[in-house]
Scaffold this active site. Structure first.
Site, PDB file in Angstrom:
ATOM      1  N   ASP A   1       0.868  -1.166   0.000  1.00  0.00           N
ATOM      2  CA  ASP A   1       0.000   0.000   0.000  1.00  0.00           C
ATOM      3  C   ASP A   1       0.917   1.231   0.000  1.00  0.00           C
ATOM      4  O   ASP A   1       2.130   1.129   0.178  1.00  0.00           O
ATOM      5  CB  ASP A   1      -0.977  -0.008   1.185  1.00  0.00           C
TER       6      ASP A   1
HETATM    7  C1  BGC Z   1      -5.027   3.189  -0.028  1.00  0.00           C
HETATM    8  C2  BGC Z   1      -5.216   2.160  -1.107  1.00  0.00           C
HETATM    9  C3  BGC Z   1      -5.075   2.816  -2.460  1.00  0.00           C
HETATM   10  C4  BGC Z   1      -3.720   3.500  -2.534  1.00  0.00           C
HETATM   11  C5  BGC Z   1      -3.429   4.151  -3.869  1.00  0.00           C
HETATM   12  C6  BGC Z   1      -3.770   4.003  -0.222  1.00  0.00           C
HETATM   13  O1  BGC Z   1      -3.673   5.047   0.675  1.00  0.00           O
HETATM   14  O2  BGC Z   1      -5.003   2.532   1.227  1.00  0.00           O
HETATM   15  O3  BGC Z   1      -6.461   1.550  -0.983  1.00  0.00           O
HETATM   16  O4  BGC Z   1      -5.216   1.861  -3.468  1.00  0.00           O
HETATM   17  O5  BGC Z   1      -3.665   4.496  -1.537  1.00  0.00           O
HETATM   18  O6  BGC Z   1      -4.194   5.249  -4.092  1.00  0.00           O
END
Ligand code: BGC
Length: 748
Positions: A294
C-alpha cells in the site's frame, strides 16, 4: 458458486522463456526498477519529502498542474533508463501513450509500463459506492459495473485498478466500509469474485479489460476501534473463517494482483508478513500474480517499530513476498546495496521481477503496449449504455428501511412536494469516496430527479435547512415554512462524501451537524416526512426510525443518484435492496454484526445476560433487511433428508409468494447454524441466497443445494474440519426472520 480458474494454466511457456531472457539481460537497477511504482503526485519530486511537497502546494508556491508537469519530466528520465515498472495516477490516453512510448521505444529493454489507478466504482461513469452496490445482491449487475469501469478506465490508458476492496467490515466507524461489500463473508466472497470477473474478464489481453487487485491483504477491516490504519489482533480461526475467504475467492477467480494492508496483524505488519504473503497467498491460495504494497507502507514498517530502518524493512518485505513498492521509492533506494553485498539472495529479486513481468505478458503489453487512443477514450467515457447501467445499479442499491402506512410510493401528481436538506440539491457528495476521475457535473441531483419524475402540475419547492456539518447557514424557518405548505416532505440528509473512505473514521454514527434537529422541526409540522439517507456507512438513526414516515437508504449512488431515488420514490422501481451491514441504535453497540459467536448468556430479560443496561442489544436494522412495496410470504421449508454424510449434499427448498399488489424482487436468504461443535460457532451464517422476481400472486419454489464440506471450520490445530451433529437452517427475507428446518450430519 465461485468460479475457479486454475492460475497455473494462465502461465505460458512462451513468455516464461522470454521473461527468463529478459531477467538474464537486466542490470540490478533495471530489475529493482520493475519493482518500483511512482505516483506522479506527491512523492519523490525535487528530492523533497511528501510533507514538504504538500506544504509547497498548500502555500500556493506551485500549482498542481505545474507540479505534475515538472514531475512528469522527472519521471520521463527514469522511464527512459528503465528504472520504473509502473506508474500510478496517470490518466488519459494521450499521456499514458506518451509515457509508454518512452518505456517501449527509448528504454534499453523496451519493457512496457503498467499504469495503475484506484478505479473503485467507475472511472468517469461513477456507479454507487461498493457498499451500496453490494446491497443489490445482484452479482451479474455488480460484474457489469466493474466491466464498464474497466472499459472506461482502459480507454483512458489505465491497465490496472487497485480494486476490489474485499475487506470484511464489521465496524461502521471505519470509513472504509464504504469501499467493500459489508460484513458477511459468504456474500463478500461472491461479490469479490464478481468484481474480479468484471474487471478482468476471461482474457486480459483484450484492451478493454484491466487487471484487478484484491486489497487490503489482510484483515484491515478489523482495525481496533474502527480507527483507520490501527492495529489488528485476531485469532487465526477468525482470520481464516471470516476475513480471508473473499481474498481466496478473488484468487480463485484469477485476480492478477494483491495489495498488502497497512495494519499489523497480530504484531506483524502485513507489508512484511510472510505468513500472509507467502504461506497463505502463494501456498494455500495458489496465487501467482504479484503483490503491491500500500502507499508508502514499506517505509512505515519502521514507524510500526518492526524494522530499524527502511533498508531492513525493504529486505523483510521482499523476503516475505511483496513484489512492488508503491509510491515511495524505498525498494529503489534500499534494495540494490543489499543484493550486491549478498544480504538478500538475488533469487528473491529475480522471482519478484518474474512475477511482475509475467503479469505484463499476461496483459499482452509487450505485443500491444498502446491499448487506447483519444478517439476510443472520447467514445467510451460516459457512453449512453454506461449511464443506463448506472441508473439500473443505483436503483437496485437502494434499501427501503421504513414505509409506514405504505406512504411510498408517492403519487406523481401531488400538489406540492417540499424537498429539503443539505444534500437535496447536491452533486459532488453523491459521487462518494474514491471518485477521483468522476465529474460532479455528470450527477443528477435528487432535486432534479424528483422534478423530472413528477407531473407538470406538481410543484416542487426546496430549502437546505442546514449544512451537513456545523451550524453555518442553518435556516429551519424557511424549511418549515415551505414544508407547511406541502403535501409531503422529502428530507435528504446524511454524510459528505469525504466522511467515509480512507482516513475518515468516525467516533459518532449519528447524523452529523444539525440534521437530526432539522428532521425534528420538519416532523413537528405534522406533514409526512420521507427521509432519504445519503451516507457511506451504517448510521445510528433511532429517532428517525421511530418517528418519520419512511426511510430510504440511498447511500452515495453516483451520477444517477437523483434518477434512481426518484424511480423508487414514485414507484417506477420497486425497491429490492437488502442491507449488507447491520445498523446499530448507537455507536456504543459497535461492533455489532449478525453472525457473532454464541455466548453462554445470550441476551434475555434476565439481568445477568449479554446486553446493555442503557439501550437495546438488538440492531436497529439487521443484516439482510430491506422492505419492498409488495409483501412476500415464505412457506413449506423442506429439507430433502434428515441425515447427510460429511461429503454429501443436501437440498433445501422453500415456497415464496408475492402476496401484495405489485411485482417485486426478493432476496431469499439461507442461513445455517452448527448447533453443537467443538469450537463456539456463530449464531447463524449466510450460506446461500437467490434473488427472484415475482408478479402479484405468483409463487416460486426456491431450491438451494448445500455442499456439506463447506460447513466446516478451523479447529484448535488450524485444520479445516466438518463435524457430525445437528445443523439448523433458516430461510427468510433477512437475518432475523425466517422459517426453520434441520438436518444431521453423520460420519460416513
Ligand atoms: C489506499 C489504497 C489505495 C492507494 C493508492 C492508499 O492510501 O489505502 O487503498 O489503493 O492508496 O491510491
Amino acid at each position: 458458486m465461485v468460479k475457479v480458474r486454475d492460475q497455473k494454466k494462465t502461465m505460458n511457456s512462451d513468455y516464461e522463456s522470454k521473461i527468463h531472457g529478459l531477467i538474464c539481460n537486466m542490470t540490478l537497477e533495471e530489475k529493482v526498477g520493475q519493482l518500483t511504482q511512482f505516483l506522479p503526485s506527491l512523492f519523490g519530486a525535487f528530492g523533497l519529502t511528501k510533507d514538504e511537497i504538500i506544504a509547497k502546494l498548500v502555500e500556493g508556491e506551485i500549482s498542481y498542474e505545474e507540479f505534475q508537469a515538472i514531475e512528469r519530466n522527472y519521471h520521463k528520465d527514469e522511464i527512459r533508463e528503465g528504472l520504473l515498472g509502473s506508474m500510478g495516477g496517470v490518466t488519459g490516453a494521450e499521456l499514458s501513450n506518451e509515457l509508454q512510448k518512452i518505456a517501449v521505444e527509448e528504454s534499453r529493454l523496451g519493457i512496457p509500463l503498467l499504469f495503475g489507478l484506484d478505479v473503485v466504482h467507475g472511472y468517469r461513469t461513477i456507479f454507487p459506492i461498493p457498499l451500496a452496490e453490494a446491497c443489490s445482491w445482484d452479482l451479474e449487475l455488480i460484474e457489469k459495473t466493474a466491466e464498464i469501469a474497466a472499459k472506461e478506465a482502459s480507454a483512458a490508458g489505465i491497465h490496472w485498478t487497485y480494486a476490489p476492496m474485499v475487506d470484511i467490515t464489521r465496524d461502521p466507524r471505519w470509513g472504509r466500509v464504504a469501499e467493500g461489500a459489508g460484513e458477511d463473508t459468504y456474500l463478500g466472497s461472491m461479490i469479490a469474485a464478481a468484481r474480479v470477473r468484471g474487471f478482468q474478464g476471461e482474457d486480459l489481453t483484450k484492451p478493454e479489460r484491466i487487471l484487478a487487485c484484491a486489497k487490503h491483504f489482510a484483515a484491515y477491516g478489523g482495525a481496533v476501534g474502527g480507527r483507520d490504519y490501527n492495529t489488528v489482533d485476531m485469532s487465526l480461526q477468525t482470520l481464516h473463517e471470516v476475513y480471508l475467504p473473499p481474498f481466496e475467492a478473488a484468487a480463485k477467480s484469477g485476480v492478477g494482483t494483491f495489495m498488502s494492508a497497512f495494519n499489523d496483524l497480530n504484531g506483524v505488519p502485513c507489508t512484511i508478513n510472510k505468513y500472509l504473503l507467502t504461506d497463505v497467498l502463494r501456498e494455500h491460495f495458489g496465487f501467482n500474480g504479484f503483490v503491491v504494497s500500500d502507499a508508502n507502507s514499506i517505509a512505515e514498517v519502521v514507524v510500526h517499530g518492526d524494522s530499524e530502518n527502511r533498508k531492513e524493512a525493504s529486505k523483510k518485505a521482499l523476503l516475505a513476498g511483496l513484489e512492488m513498492d508503491m509510491s515511495q521509492g524505498t525498494y529503489k533506494e534500499d534494495l540494490p546495496e543489499q543484493i550486491k553485498d549478498g544480504s538478500i539472495p538475488v533469487e528473491f529479486l529475480d522471482e519478484a521481477v518474474r512475477r511482475i513481468l509475467r503479469v505484463k505478458f499476461q496483459m499482452g503489453l509487450f505485443d500491444n503496449p498502446y491499448r487506447t487512443n483519444n478517439e476510443i477514450e472520447e467514445k467510451s467515457l460516459l457512453a449512453l449504455e454506461h449511464i443506463e447501467i448506472a441508473r439500473e445499479m443505483a436503483k437496485r442499491s437502494i434499501v427501503l428501511l421504513k414505509n409506514e402506512d405504505d406512504i411510498l410510493p408517492l403519487k406523481k401528481n401531488l400538489n406540492k412536494i417540499a424537498v429539503i436538506g443539505p444534500l437535496a440539491n447536491n452533486k459532488k457528495e453523491m459521487l462518494g469516496t474514491w471518485a477521483i476521475t468522476g465529474n460532479e457535473e455528470d450527477v443528477v441531483t435528487i432535486l432534479s430527479g424528483i422534478t423530472s419524475a413528477v407531473e407538470e402540475e406538481s410543484e416542487i419547492v426546496h430549502a437546505r435547512g442546514c449544512e451537513v456539518i456545523g451550524d453555518d447557514g442553518t435556516d429551519f424557518k424557511t424549511a418549515v415554512e415551505i414544508a407547511n405548505e406541502s403535501d409531503v416532505i422529502i428530507a435528504v440528509v446524511g454524510e459528505n462524501a469525504d466522511m467515509s473512505g480512507e482516513a475518515s473514521s468516525r467516533m459518532d454514527l449519528n447524523l452529523p451537524g444539525r440534521q437530526e434537529e432539522l428532521l425534528k422541526a420538519l416532523h413537528q409540522t405534522g406533514k409526512p416526512v420521507v427521509v432519504i439517507l445519503i451516507n457511506g456507512r451504517p448510521l445510528s438513526i433511532p429517532w428517525a426510525a421511530e418517528n418519520v414516515a419512511a426511510i430510504v437508504e440511498a447511500w452515495q449512488l453516483g451520477i444517477q443518484t437523483g434518477s434512481a431515488v426518484a424511480d423508487v420514490l414514485f414507484g417506477d422501481y420497486n425497491p429490492s435492496g437488502k442491507l449488507v451491514a447491520t445498523f446499530p441504535y448507537s455507536v456504543g453497540q459497535v461492533p455489532i454484526y449478525y453472525n457473532h459467536p454464541r455466548t453462554g448468556r445470550p441476551a434475555s430479560k434476565i439481568k445477568f445476560t449479554s446486553k446493555y443496561i442503557d439501550g437495546p442489544y438488538q440492531p436497529l436494522y439487521p443484516f439482510g433487511f430491506g422492505l419492498s412495496y409488495t409483501t412476500f410470504n415464505y412457506e413449506n421449508l423442506f429439507v430433502n433428508s434428515p441425515e447427510v454424510t460429511k461429503d454429501g449434499l443436501i437440498t433445501i427448498s422453500i415456497d415464496v409468494s408475492n402476496t401484495g399488489q405489485r411485482a417485486g424482487e426478493e432476496v431469499v436468504q439461507l442461513y445455517i447454524s452448527d448447533v453443537v461443535a467443538s469450537r463456539v460457532r456463530p449464531v447463524k451464517e449466510l450460506i446461500g441466497f437467490k434473488k427472484i422476481n415475482l408478479q402479484p400472486g405468483e409463487r416460486h419454489t426456491v431450491t438451494f443445494e448445500l455442499d456439506i464440506n463447506s460447513l466446516g471450520f478451523f479447529n484448535e490445530a488450524m485444520e479445516y474440519i466438518v463435524e457430525a451433529g445437528l445443523f439448523k437452517v433458516f430461510i427468510g427475507s433477512n437475518s432475523q426472520d425466517g422459517l426453520e428446518g434441520e438436518f444431521r450430519v453423520i460420519e460416513k
